[in-house]
Motif scaffolding. Structure first.
Motif, PDB file in Angstrom:
ATOM      1  N   ARG A 189      -5.735  22.959  -2.188  1.00 24.32           N
ATOM      2  CA  ARG A 189      -6.847  22.855  -3.138  1.00 24.32           C
ATOM      3  C   ARG A 189      -7.944  21.969  -2.537  1.00 24.32           C
ATOM      4  N   PRO A 190      -9.151  22.041  -3.095  1.00 26.66           N
ATOM      5  CA  PRO A 190     -10.209  21.125  -2.640  1.00 26.66           C
ATOM      6  C   PRO A 190      -9.835  19.673  -2.924  1.00 26.66           C
ATOM      7  N   LEU A 191     -10.468  18.778  -2.221  1.00 30.20           N
ATOM      8  CA  LEU A 191     -10.241  17.349  -2.463  1.00 30.20           C
ATOM      9  C   LEU A 191     -10.651  16.982  -3.892  1.00 30.20           C
ATOM     10  N   PRO A 192     -10.040  15.936  -4.455  1.00 31.21           N
ATOM     11  CA  PRO A 192     -10.401  15.513  -5.822  1.00 31.21           C
ATOM     12  C   PRO A 192     -11.867  15.125  -5.934  1.00 31.21           C
ATOM     13  N   PRO A 193     -12.423  15.222  -7.143  1.00 29.75           N
ATOM     14  CA  PRO A 193     -13.845  14.920  -7.343  1.00 29.75           C
ATOM     15  C   PRO A 193     -14.113  13.418  -7.386  1.00 29.75           C
ATOM     16  N   ASP A 194     -14.407  12.849  -6.252  1.00 27.46           N
ATOM     17  CA  ASP A 194     -14.759  11.438  -6.169  1.00 27.46           C
ATOM     18  C   ASP A 194     -15.628  11.257  -4.940  1.00 27.46           C
TER      19      ASP A 194
ATOM     20  N   GLY B  62      -6.811  30.672   5.684  1.00 25.04           N
ATOM     21  CA  GLY B  62      -6.865  31.808   4.776  1.00 25.04           C
ATOM     22  C   GLY B  62      -6.758  31.437   3.305  1.00 25.04           C
ATOM     23  N   PHE B  63      -7.089  30.204   2.973  1.00 23.53           N
ATOM     24  CA  PHE B  63      -7.013  29.702   1.593  1.00 23.53           C
ATOM     25  C   PHE B  63      -5.673  30.058   0.942  1.00 23.53           C
ATOM     26  N   PRO B  64      -4.563  29.478   1.438  1.00 21.66           N
ATOM     27  CA  PRO B  64      -3.263  29.773   0.823  1.00 21.66           C
ATOM     28  C   PRO B  64      -3.225  29.330  -0.635  1.00 21.66           C
ATOM     29  N   LYS B  65      -2.344  29.958  -1.396  1.00 16.56           N
ATOM     30  CA  LYS B  65      -2.198  29.622  -2.824  1.00 16.56           C
ATOM     31  C   LYS B  65      -1.751  28.172  -2.957  1.00 16.56           C
ATOM     32  N   PRO B  66      -2.084  27.525  -4.086  1.00 18.96           N
ATOM     33  CA  PRO B  66      -1.690  26.132  -4.302  1.00 18.96           C
ATOM     34  C   PRO B  66      -0.176  25.928  -4.267  1.00 18.96           C
ATOM     35  N   LEU B  67       0.230  24.751  -3.820  1.00 17.73           N
ATOM     36  CA  LEU B  67       1.642  24.385  -3.751  1.00 17.73           C
ATOM     37  C   LEU B  67       2.194  24.014  -5.123  1.00 17.73           C
ATOM     38  N   TYR B  68       1.383  23.332  -5.926  1.00 18.56           N
ATOM     39  CA  TYR B  68       1.821  22.827  -7.222  1.00 18.56           C
ATOM     40  C   TYR B  68       1.029  23.523  -8.326  1.00 18.56           C
TER      41      TYR B  68
ATOM     42  N   PHE C  41     -12.739  22.017   3.725  1.00 15.32           N
ATOM     43  CA  PHE C  41     -13.019  23.404   3.364  1.00 15.32           C
ATOM     44  C   PHE C  41     -12.819  24.319   4.572  1.00 15.32           C
ATOM     45  N   GLU C  42     -13.343  23.918   5.709  1.00 14.62           N
ATOM     46  CA  GLU C  42     -13.212  24.723   6.925  1.00 14.62           C
ATOM     47  C   GLU C  42     -11.748  24.850   7.355  1.00 14.62           C
ATOM     48  N   ARG C  43     -10.967  23.790   7.210  1.00 11.02           N
ATOM     49  CA  ARG C  43      -9.540  23.848   7.538  1.00 11.02           C
ATOM     50  C   ARG C  43      -8.827  24.860   6.652  1.00 11.02           C
ATOM     51  N   ARG C  44      -9.071  24.800   5.348  1.00 12.37           N
ATOM     52  CA  ARG C  44      -8.424  25.724   4.413  1.00 12.37           C
ATOM     53  C   ARG C  44      -8.904  27.157   4.648  1.00 12.37           C
TER      54      ARG C  44
ATOM     55  N   GLU D 187       0.836  -1.190   0.000  1.00 10.02           N
ATOM     56  CA  GLU D 187       0.000   0.000   0.000  1.00 10.02           C
ATOM     57  C   GLU D 187       0.873   1.243   0.000  1.00 10.02           C
ATOM     58  N   ILE D 188       0.423   2.245  -0.710  1.00 11.22           N
ATOM     59  CA  ILE D 188       1.041   3.560  -0.661  1.00 11.22           C
ATOM     60  C   ILE D 188       0.136   4.421   0.205  1.00 11.22           C
ATOM     61  N   VAL D 189       0.707   5.047   1.228  1.00 16.03           N
ATOM     62  CA  VAL D 189      -0.059   5.880   2.140  1.00 16.03           C
ATOM     63  C   VAL D 189       0.276   7.336   1.849  1.00 16.03           C
ATOM     64  N   LEU D 190      -0.747   8.129   1.547  1.00 13.82           N
ATOM     65  CA  LEU D 190      -0.580   9.546   1.253  1.00 13.82           C
ATOM     66  C   LEU D 190      -1.069  10.362   2.448  1.00 13.82           C
ATOM     67  N   ASP D 191      -0.176  11.124   3.057  1.00 17.17           N
ATOM     68  CA  ASP D 191      -0.498  11.981   4.198  1.00 17.17           C
ATOM     69  C   ASP D 191      -0.620  13.411   3.689  1.00 17.17           C
ATOM     70  N   ARG D 192      -1.826  13.814   3.357  1.00 19.56           N
ATOM     71  CA  ARG D 192      -2.106  15.108   2.735  1.00 19.56           C
ATOM     72  C   ARG D 192      -1.676  16.286   3.608  1.00 19.56           C
ATOM     73  N   LEU D 193      -1.996  16.243   4.885  1.00 15.69           N
ATOM     74  CA  LEU D 193      -1.749  17.398   5.746  1.00 15.69           C
ATOM     75  C   LEU D 193      -0.267  17.616   6.040  1.00 15.69           C
ATOM     76  N   ASN D 194       0.499  16.552   6.115  1.00 15.40           N
ATOM     77  CA  ASN D 194       1.920  16.674   6.426  1.00 15.40           C
ATOM     78  C   ASN D 194       2.818  16.581   5.196  1.00 15.40           C
ATOM     79  N   GLY D 195       2.227  16.331   4.018  1.00 18.41           N
ATOM     80  CA  GLY D 195       3.012  16.264   2.791  1.00 18.41           C
ATOM     81  C   GLY D 195       3.953  15.084   2.733  1.00 18.41           C
ATOM     82  N   LYS D 196       3.558  13.966   3.303  1.00 25.29           N
ATOM     83  CA  LYS D 196       4.404  12.767   3.349  1.00 25.29           C
ATOM     84  C   LYS D 196       3.769  11.640   2.537  1.00 25.29           C
TER      85      LYS D 196
END
Length: 139
Positions: free
Chosen positions: A87-92, A110-116, A103-106, A6-15
């Motif tokens: 960015r918002p979560l992917p559409p799925d 302050g809705f920071p600009k996208p990283l990528y 949405f509330e977290r972002r 399994e590949i584990v994606l940690d969105r909040l920590n960027g890991k």
């Protein structure tokens, strides 16, 4: 006999955590930003294109693993979109129950600009949320 990988994606920590190899005794966790990704085409004996692969290289541990499916670009695009915490979560539908909290977290940040950078529009789940993001974040 082969363990589940399994590949584990940690969105909040960027890991990203990827499966252990035959040599390693544990999974490896690294920064998503530090990965290098290569796209290659696979060919048959007469050099006819038969498919494509995505090679993901972890330079820290000098290890490469392959993302090999018929839709490897779609998978990698999903990984990058998901890991883009600004960015918002992917559409799925798998992400639907988390959209409001994300949405509330972002919004709190302050809705920071996208990283990528991306040319793909990534609107919020609702028009009202999109208006709030434009007003607060400016994008």
């Amino acid at each position: 006999m082969a363990p589940v990988k399994e590949i584990v994606l940690d969105r909040l920590n960027g890991k990203i955590t990827y499966p252990k190899t035959f040599i390693d005794k544990e999974h490896r966790t690294i920064d998503f930003d530090s990965l290098h990704v290569y796209r290659t085409l696979t060919t048959s004996g007469d050099f006819a294109i038969t498919g494509e692969k995505i090679y993901i290289k972890d330079r820290k541990y000098n290890y490469t693993w392959t993302l090999e499916t018929n839709e490897c670009l779609e998978y990698w695009s999903l990984y990058v979109w998901y890991m883009e915490k600004n960015r918002p979560l992917p559409p799925d539908t798998a992400f639907d129950e988390y959209r409001e909290k994300d949405f509330e977290r972002r919004k709190t940040e302050g809705f920071p600009k996208p990283l990528y950078p991306s040319n793909i529009p990534t609107p919020e789940a609702t028009k009202e949320q999109q208006a709030v993001r434009r007003k607060i974040g400016g994008w």
